[in-house]
Design a protein around this motif. Structure first.
Motif, PDB file in Angstrom:
ATOM      1  N   VAL A   1      55.826  94.872  45.803  1.00 37.91           N
ATOM      2  CA  VAL A   1      56.099  93.956  44.698  1.00 37.91           C
ATOM      3  C   VAL A   1      56.407  92.538  45.171  1.00 37.91           C
ATOM      4  O   VAL A   1      56.453  91.619  44.356  1.00 37.91           O
ATOM      5  CB  VAL A   1      57.274  94.469  43.828  1.00 37.91           C
ATOM      6  N   GLY A   2      56.642  92.335  46.465  1.00 38.96           N
ATOM      7  CA  GLY A   2      56.891  90.998  46.975  1.00 38.96           C
ATOM      8  C   GLY A   2      55.649  90.133  46.912  1.00 38.96           C
ATOM      9  O   GLY A   2      54.515  90.628  46.917  1.00 38.96           O
ATOM     10  N   ILE A   3      55.842  88.829  46.867  1.00 37.21           N
ATOM     11  CA  ILE A   3      54.714  87.914  46.715  1.00 37.21           C
ATOM     12  C   ILE A   3      53.698  88.063  47.844  1.00 37.21           C
ATOM     13  O   ILE A   3      52.489  88.139  47.582  1.00 37.21           O
ATOM     14  CB  ILE A   3      55.207  86.455  46.588  1.00 37.21           C
ATOM     15  N   PRO A   4      54.100  88.134  49.123  1.00 35.72           N
ATOM     16  CA  PRO A   4      53.094  88.318  50.175  1.00 35.72           C
ATOM     17  C   PRO A   4      52.312  89.615  50.026  1.00 35.72           C
ATOM     18  O   PRO A   4      51.102  89.643  50.258  1.00 35.72           O
ATOM     19  CB  PRO A   4      53.916  88.310  51.471  1.00 35.72           C
ATOM     20  N   ALA A   5      52.987  90.702  49.635  1.00 35.72           N
ATOM     21  CA  ALA A   5      52.299  91.981  49.478  1.00 35.72           C
ATOM     22  C   ALA A   5      51.303  91.930  48.334  1.00 35.72           C
ATOM     23  O   ALA A   5      50.200  92.479  48.421  1.00 35.72           O
ATOM     24  CB  ALA A   5      53.311  93.106  49.244  1.00 35.72           C
ATOM     25  N   VAL A   6      51.675  91.261  47.247  1.00 37.49           N
ATOM     26  CA  VAL A   6      50.759  91.131  46.107  1.00 37.49           C
ATOM     27  C   VAL A   6      49.534  90.309  46.501  1.00 37.49           C
ATOM     28  O   VAL A   6      48.388  90.651  46.145  1.00 37.49           O
ATOM     29  CB  VAL A   6      51.498  90.495  44.913  1.00 37.49           C
TER      30      VAL A   6
END
Length: 484
Positions: free
Chosen positions: A448-453
């Motif tokens: 759910v973190g921005i880098p993962a998305v």
């Protein structure tokens, strides 16, 4: 575009959803040379990233920081022209509001799981401290294919560690319940370490050691953007448009069907588009509805993904009135203590650019809402402001009247990652892989973190690009990676 128009060329890719996932996918596809159209149901781009203002100060009304030790988010920010506005927190010293006092957040942990009992006095009872020390003497705990974070950590270190350390951190990221959240999906590095270590505390210390000696381990853990992280999707959208991509807001997609020629037909209001490929970057419920006709098995899996709602309460104070605030960036609140708010950020302390814009203003932010909580989010905006002010007074002594308040609600804002989530995601991708020219991305899958998305968006863009028979090395590739 009318329904009778001839099908578009195979190089046309339609992206459904203009949150950061859809915009990142569009940005990547343009680098691959595709013609891109982004369709967004709402009237704006950005999804859960939203920049706003309170009392004239620019603030984030959604996520406020990005993990900087992964390359995707900071890399995309630089590509979108925001490199000179990247800012680390001015202070990263946080506290726990527990057992009636603000206590320093312990160091040397992985998502709240400590590597030692040192420095936990006051946060844990004597019994809780002793329970951590017994971890080294316990036999290996077999965790199988997956296990709940809370279940595993409580078995090794006791429930106090879960209730007073793990829960507030996981609650901040997932707004979930540690006793339901998947260790494999939510804290994968700890899951892998736990499979090879008998002692959990030893596994944590090894992870900490690897992080400290990694090439990226010396830089900031998190990064913000001057003006707010919510400016990132706006900058990416501007870049997409400048490179020839089309972004259409207020265009909910009502139908997604395969065509006889092997392409895709996308209906959005009075528009009908034909594309060689589609990237679905919508939340799981919306994605399920779109896939029901062509991929019912994936739709059924996505329909089972649950979400948690939350609200952010922004409060602006005169600097003199806020002088009672303690040092640091804010505090987290263990739910076991029975408070209403789950966290508070002293935004003007954490982000120097907010303080610089108006030195006489102090912005404080609180958050409420966890998975399964409905009563608190049913209150009106003033009710949420009132409970936030009550808890802030109890925690810090801040009793002054704010000069402005703002409540931002994120209904069904955070997907939940229960035990077995990784297997569900694998099944969804397996079903979708049978349909050429279709890929999925977003927070519902691999982090759910921005880098993962963003990483999931790049993977989706690369997949449809490779299926079109082009090379796999995109122009300006900023780096990929698996989910968090």
């Amino acid at each position: 575009m009318s329904a009778s128009e001839s099908p578009a060329d195979p190089g046309h890719v339609v992206v459904i959803g203009a949150g950061i996932a859809g915009l990142a996918a569009a940005h990547r596809l343009l680098g691959h040379g595709a013609r891109v159209t982004v369709l967004e149901a709402s009237g704006r781009v950005g999804g859960k990233l939203l920049a706003g203002e309170i009392a004239g100060a620019r603030v984030d009304l959604g996520a406020e920081s990005m993990l900087a030790r992964r390359p995707e988010a900071v890399g995309l920010a630089r590509e979108a022209g925001l490199g000179d506005r990247l800012r680390p927190p001015a202070t990263a010293t946080a506290s726990l509001w527990t057992r009636g006092a603000l206590r320093p957040m312990p160091k040397g942990h992985v998502m709240g799981v400590p590597g030692t009992a040192a420095a936990l006095a006051g946060v844990l009872s004597e019994e809780g401290l002793a329970r951590i020390e017994r971890d080294a003497d316990l036999p290996r705990t077999e965790i199988g294919d997956d296990v709940a974070v809370g279940e595993y950590v409580a078995a090794r270190l006791g429930r106090e560690v879960v209730d007073r350390l793990v829960e507030p951190l996981l609650g901040g990221v997932y707004a979930g319940d540690a006793y339901r959240i998947s260790l494999r999906s939510a804290v994968p590095q700890l899951f892998e370490a736990a499979r090879t270590h008998t002692s959990l505390t030893e596994a944590v210390r090894e992870i900490q050691g690897r992080t400290a000696t990694a090439p990226t381990g010396q830089g900031p853990v998190f990064m913000g953007i001057e003006g707010g992280v919510g400016t990132l999707p706006l900058a990416v959208a501007a870049s997409v448009r400048a490179r020839g991509g089309e972004i259409v807001t207020g265009a909910p997609v009502t139908e997604l069907r395969r065509t006889a020629s092997g392409g895709w037909r996308i209906a959005a209001g009075d528009r009908v588009l034909h594309a060689g490929a589609v990237v679905v970057a919508a939340p799981a419920p919306a994605a399920a509805g779109l896939l029901r006709a062509e991929c019912p098995a994936a739709a059924a899996e996505l329909s089972a993904v649950e979400y948690a709602s939350m609200a952010l309460i922004s409060l602006a104070y005169r600097r003199a009135d806020a002088a009672v605030l303690p040092e640091g960036s804010g505090f987290l609140v263990p739910p076991v203590d029975g408070r209403t708010i789950k966290a508070s950020t002293f935004a003007s302390r954490k982000w120097g650019w907010i303080a610089e814009e108006d030195p006489e203003l102090v912005v404080v932010r609180t958050s409420v809402g966890r998975y399964g909580e409905t009563e608190i989010l049913g209150r009106d905006d003033q009710g949420l402001v009132d409970v936030s002010r009550h808890d802030l007074k109890e925690a810090t002594g801040l009793a002054a009247e704010p000069v402005a308040t703002r409540v931002t609600r994120w209904d069904d804002g955070l997907p939940q990652y229960p035990v077995g989530h990784h297997a569900r995601v694998a099944r969804v991708h397996g079903h979708v892989a049978k349909l050429p020219g279709l890929a999925l991305c977003g927070a519902a899958y691999d982090g759910v973190g921005i880098p993962a998305v963003i990483a999931s968006a790049y993977a989706a863009a690369d997949r449809v690009h490779e299926e079109r028979g082009h090379t796999t090395d995109p122009v300006g590739r900023p780096g990929g990676g698996a989910g968090e």
